[in-house]
Design a protein around this motif. Structure first.
Motif, PDB file in Angstrom:
ATOM      1  N   ILE A 177       2.965   2.231  -5.874  1.00 22.56           N
ATOM      2  CA  ILE A 177       2.048   1.197  -5.379  1.00 22.56           C
ATOM      3  C   ILE A 177       1.944   1.265  -3.860  1.00 22.56           C
ATOM      4  O   ILE A 177       0.844   1.221  -3.301  1.00 22.56           O
ATOM      5  N   ILE A 178       3.083   1.405  -3.197  1.00 26.85           N
ATOM      6  CA  ILE A 178       3.077   1.490  -1.736  1.00 26.85           C
ATOM      7  C   ILE A 178       2.296   2.720  -1.286  1.00 26.85           C
ATOM      8  O   ILE A 178       1.444   2.634  -0.384  1.00 26.85           O
ATOM      9  N   ARG A 179       2.546   3.872  -1.905  1.00 26.49           N
ATOM     10  CA  ARG A 179       1.833   5.093  -1.537  1.00 26.49           C
ATOM     11  C   ARG A 179       0.335   4.970  -1.806  1.00 26.49           C
ATOM     12  O   ARG A 179      -0.488   5.425  -1.012  1.00 26.49           O
ATOM     13  N   ARG A 180      -0.020   4.331  -2.900  1.00 31.85           N
ATOM     14  CA  ARG A 180      -1.445   4.142  -3.234  1.00 31.85           C
ATOM     15  C   ARG A 180      -2.120   3.268  -2.183  1.00 31.85           C
ATOM     16  O   ARG A 180      -3.233   3.564  -1.749  1.00 31.85           O
ATOM     17  N   ARG A 181      -1.449   2.199  -1.779  1.00 31.47           N
ATOM     18  CA  ARG A 181      -2.017   1.298  -0.771  1.00 31.47           C
ATOM     19  C   ARG A 181      -2.159   1.973   0.586  1.00 31.47           C
ATOM     20  O   ARG A 181      -3.077   1.677   1.339  1.00 31.47           O
ATOM     21  N   LYS A 182      -1.243   2.902   0.893  1.00 29.44           N
ATOM     22  CA  LYS A 182      -1.316   3.631   2.162  1.00 29.44           C
ATOM     23  C   LYS A 182      -2.297   4.793   2.099  1.00 29.44           C
ATOM     24  O   LYS A 182      -2.590   5.408   3.110  1.00 29.44           O
ATOM     25  N   GLY A 183      -2.766   5.118   0.892  1.00 30.46           N
ATOM     26  CA  GLY A 183      -3.692   6.229   0.728  1.00 30.46           C
ATOM     27  C   GLY A 183      -3.008   7.583   0.697  1.00 30.46           C
ATOM     28  O   GLY A 183      -3.646   8.612   0.922  1.00 30.46           O
ATOM     29  N   THR A 184      -1.710   7.602   0.414  1.00 30.01           N
ATOM     30  CA  THR A 184      -0.972   8.869   0.367  1.00 30.01           C
ATOM     31  C   THR A 184      -0.695   9.353  -1.059  1.00 30.01           C
ATOM     32  O   THR A 184       0.027  10.304  -1.258  1.00 30.01           O
ATOM     33  N   LEU A 185      -1.273   8.694  -2.006  1.00 34.05           N
ATOM     34  CA  LEU A 185      -1.079   9.094  -3.408  1.00 34.05           C
ATOM     35  C   LEU A 185      -2.331   9.738  -3.928  1.00 34.05           C
ATOM     36  O   LEU A 185      -3.419   9.288  -3.741  1.00 34.05           O
TER      37      LEU A 185
END
Length: 66
Positions: A58-66
């Motif tokens: 979730i954190i990576r998705r929100r940061k756009g790194t996923l």
């Protein structure tokens, strides 16, 4: 096995990828729902620490790194 239905909103890009999988599995007659359920089942039955992994995703998705 009982089934529960619920709505999920996903990005158009992910929906397109799922539709591609539907096309690739046409011989099986797989639906979007069946494909998503298969992916979730494989993930949840893996030996991953699900709580911490989901948080990370979730954190990576929100940061756009996923």
């Amino acid at each position: 096995m009982a089934k529960t239905k619920f709505g999920v909103s996903i990005d158009d890009e992910i929906a397109s990828e799922i539709d591609e999988l539907v096309d690739e599995c046409a011989d099986l007659g797989a639906s979007r729902s069946e494909i998503v359920e298969a992916v979730l089942t494989a993930y949840l039955e893996s030996d991953v620490e699900h709580g911490s992994r989901v948080r990370e995703l979730i954190i990576r998705r929100r940061k756009g790194t996923l």
